[in-house]
Design an enzyme around this catalytic site. Structure first.
Site, PDB file in Angstrom:
ATOM      1  CG  HIS A 165      -1.228  14.457 -30.243  1.00  0.00           C
ATOM      2  ND1 HIS A 165      -1.890  13.376 -30.230  1.00  0.00           N
ATOM      3  CD2 HIS A 165      -2.141  15.547 -30.478  1.00  0.00           C
ATOM      4  CE1 HIS A 165      -3.375  13.623 -30.151  1.00  0.00           C
ATOM      5  NE2 HIS A 165      -3.241  15.019 -30.296  1.00  0.00           N
ATOM      6  CB  SER A 220      27.898   9.612 -18.332  1.00  0.00           C
ATOM      7  OG  SER A 220      28.377   8.591 -18.672  1.00  0.00           O
ATOM      8  CE  LYS A 259      23.881  11.661 -21.398  1.00  0.00           C
ATOM      9  NZ  LYS A 259      23.878  10.217 -21.282  1.00  0.00           N
ATOM     10  CD  GLU A 262      17.115  10.222 -15.950  1.00  0.00           C
ATOM     11  OE1 GLU A 262      17.006   9.574 -17.153  1.00  0.00           O
ATOM     12  OE2 GLU A 262      17.864  10.445 -15.419  1.00  0.00           O
ATOM     13  CE1 TYR A 277      -5.199  -6.834  12.709  1.00  0.00           C
ATOM     14  CE2 TYR A 277      -5.122  -9.182  13.301  1.00  0.00           C
ATOM     15  CZ  TYR A 277      -4.347  -8.172  13.057  1.00  0.00           C
ATOM     16  OH  TYR A 277      -3.007  -7.927  12.930  1.00  0.00           O
ATOM     17  CE  LYS A 313       0.796  -2.163  11.759  1.00  0.00           C
ATOM     18  NZ  LYS A 313      -0.053  -3.091  11.057  1.00  0.00           N
TER      19      LYS A 313
HETATM   20  N1  ARG Z   1       1.233  -6.652  14.679  1.00  0.00           N
HETATM   21  C1  ARG Z   1      -0.311  -6.692  14.493  1.00  0.00           C
HETATM   22  C2  ARG Z   1      -0.625  -5.851  13.176  1.00  0.00           C
HETATM   23  O1  ARG Z   1       0.339  -5.043  12.708  1.00  0.00           O
HETATM   24  C3  ARG Z   1      -0.919  -6.045  15.776  1.00  0.00           C
HETATM   25  C4  ARG Z   1      -2.110  -6.701  15.746  1.00  0.00           C
HETATM   26  C5  ARG Z   1      -2.094  -8.146  16.288  1.00  0.00           C
HETATM   27  N2  ARG Z   1      -3.156  -8.755  16.478  1.00  0.00           N
HETATM   28  C6  ARG Z   1      -3.611 -10.057  16.707  1.00  0.00           C
HETATM   29  N3  ARG Z   1      -4.747 -10.201  17.064  1.00  0.00           N
HETATM   30  N4  ARG Z   1      -2.647 -10.896  16.210  1.00  0.00           N
HETATM   31  O2  ARG Z   1      -1.726  -5.907  12.666  1.00  0.00           O
END
Ligand code: ARG
Length: 472
Positions: free
Chosen positions: A156, A277, A283, A290, A317, A325
């Site tokens: 605590h 600062s 400071k 941080e 997909y 990504k």
């Molecule tokens: N740029 C797409 C991705 O990152 C690649 C795959 C695309 N595939 C598709 N069927 N449009 O997912």
């Protein structure tokens, strides 16, 4: 030429292009895209789709595409291609001509991108493990330097019981060790080859998927094409491990931020990792810590972002998966920076041993030991706890430390159990006694901590050697 001209009459709108294109961030998969394509060309060769010369020419062309891209990365981004896959393919065709158009036989960008991303993630895990190992070594080095220095232990954010600084440092060593183990374990599931899954149903060519997986250094081919092109659980696992790791770093950072305040005064951070600062000349701000504390918001955000993208996504997909990504890149880029930044913070940390010792020996952190003392003299623990509380109250009233009470004062304050208190109480309440009594596996007794430091040093050194030899 676009990858898919035939079916379309009209042109895509610039707004759609800007919205849809992923080249600006997936360009960093180019080495993996080329690696995967080289292996795919070989697989087509083994399947009898391409001749040996074709495969040879494709390999050379692909390598040339990568070389050019690496020597001029800006040209990749300026190419206006939709994504890294279409970029590589177009550049290949520009170099090897008609033959380049055969490479995509039996392959889809769906199994291609899943493969690229797994290859990339595998490399990223290796970098993270390396960063973790180095940081854990920095914690061990700090423990070796200042490990036997007493420090108040808190619950605590109130002083609880004294510990050794080495014990504190090795607590983070343990956390980061589990983070490394999580990444190791994720790697087993990352390192599976989706290539040969086609768009979703499996490729129609006689591809030896085992040989293909081996070529790319994967441990096995994926077992189900629908799953292989559409799940990103391997990304999720890495993001989860990364988020947890940065949460651990945020706690380490917060401890240090507290310890460096004038109120605590336990440590000083080096000029190299602090800032001043613009207004207040006195400071010295712990900015590095941080930011280490703050980055967990970002890594956790990345995890939630991916989880939300995956939830309810129908097989197989969907373009939604393109959103996998940026969170992966961003989270792990920043975690890597954090792991690297934390090292000099620890390496240059100055510990003010006199201050930490005085704070640990404030006379109240031994209250548990006072209770334990009474237990040794035959008092049941609950009564002993109550009695130690009475003495604490008395000391607070008098404004002195527990051990500064005289034997008489102690006996009086203790009530019915007062007679159990004898002159040996003073030794029992000493900082040294308090510490050395925690002589249990995982405890803070000096001998235990010393042994833990030796074991930790051996572990990081072995890990470091294993990594260096793996790189060779
Ligand atoms: N740029 C797409 C991705 O990152 C690649 C795959 C695309 N595939 C598709 N069927 N449009 O997912």
């Amino acid at each position: 030429m676009a990858l898919y001209g035939g079916r379309f009459e009209g042109k895509q709108s610039p707004l759609f292009r800007a919205f849809n294109d992923s080249l600006r961030f997936d360009a960093r998969l180019i080495a993996q895209d080329v690696e995967g394509s080289i292996a795919w060309a070989s697989a087509l060769g083994r399947a009898g789709v391409l001749t040996e010369q074709d495969v040879f020419a494709l390999h050379a062309g692909l390598r040339a595409v990568l070389d050019a891209a690496q020597s001029e990365p800006a040209a990749v981004l300026a190419s206006g291609e939709e994504d890294v896959h279409s970029y590589v393919e177009r550049e290949l065709i520009a170099r090897v001509g008609e033959l380049g158009k055969r490479l995509h036989t039996g392959r889809s960008r769906n199994d291609q991108v899943a493969t690229d991303l797994r290859l990339w993630t595998r490399g990223r895990i290796a970098e993270l493990l390396d960063g973790l190992c180095t940081l854990r070594a920095a914690l061990v080095a700090l423990a070796e330097r200042d490990g036997q220095t007493p420090l108040p232990g808190y619950t605590h954010v109130q002083r609880g019981q004294p510990v050794l600084l080495g014990h504190w440092a090795l607590a983070y060593f343990e956390m980061l060790g589990r983070d490394a183990a999580r990444l190791h374990s994720a790697l087993e599931r990352v390192n599976i080859c989706p290539l040969g899954s086609g768009a979703l149903a499996g490729t129609a060519y006689r591809i030896d998927r085992h040989a293909l997986a081996t070529d790319l250094g994967f441990t096995a081919p994926s077992a189900n094409s629908l799953d292989a092109v559409s799940d990103r659980d391997f990304v999720f696992e890495v993001l989860a491990a990364s988020a947890l790791c940065s949460i651990h770093l945020s706690r380490l950072a917060e401890d240090l931020i507290l310890y460096t305040t004038s109120e605590f005064g336990f440590v000083t951070m080096d000029d190299a990792v602090t800032s001043g600062s613009s207004l207040m000349p006195q400071k010295k701000n712990p900015d590095a810590c941080e930011l280490l504390r703050a980055k967990s918001g970002r890594t956790l955000g990345a995890l939630v972002s991916l989880a939300t993208t995956l939830k309810g996504l129908p097989l197989a997909y969907n373009k939604d998966l393109q959103e996998d990504k940026e969170p992966l890149f961003d989270s792990t880029d920043h975690l890597l920076m954090c792991l690297r930044m934390a090292c000099p913070v620890l390496d240059t940390l100055k510990v003010h041993g006199a201050r930490t010792r005085a704070a640990a020996d404030d006379g109240f952190s031994a209250a548990t030991d006072l209770a334990d003392y009474l237990v040794r003299k035959g008092v049941p623990f609950r009564d002993a706890h109550h009695t130690a509380g009475l003495l604490t109250r008395r000391a607070l009233e008098l404004g002195v430390a527990l051990h500064a009470l005289s034997l008489e004062q102690m006996r009086q304050a203790a009530g019915p159990h007062g007679t159990r208190i004898e002159p040996d109480i003073f030794e029992a309440l000493s900082l040294e006694a308090t510490l050395s009594r925690r002589d249990v596996l995982g405890g803070t007794a000096p001998g235990r901590v010393a042994a833990a430091i030796v074991a930790a040093r051996a572990a990081v050194d072995a890990e470091h050697r294993a990594m260096t030899s793996a790189r060779k």
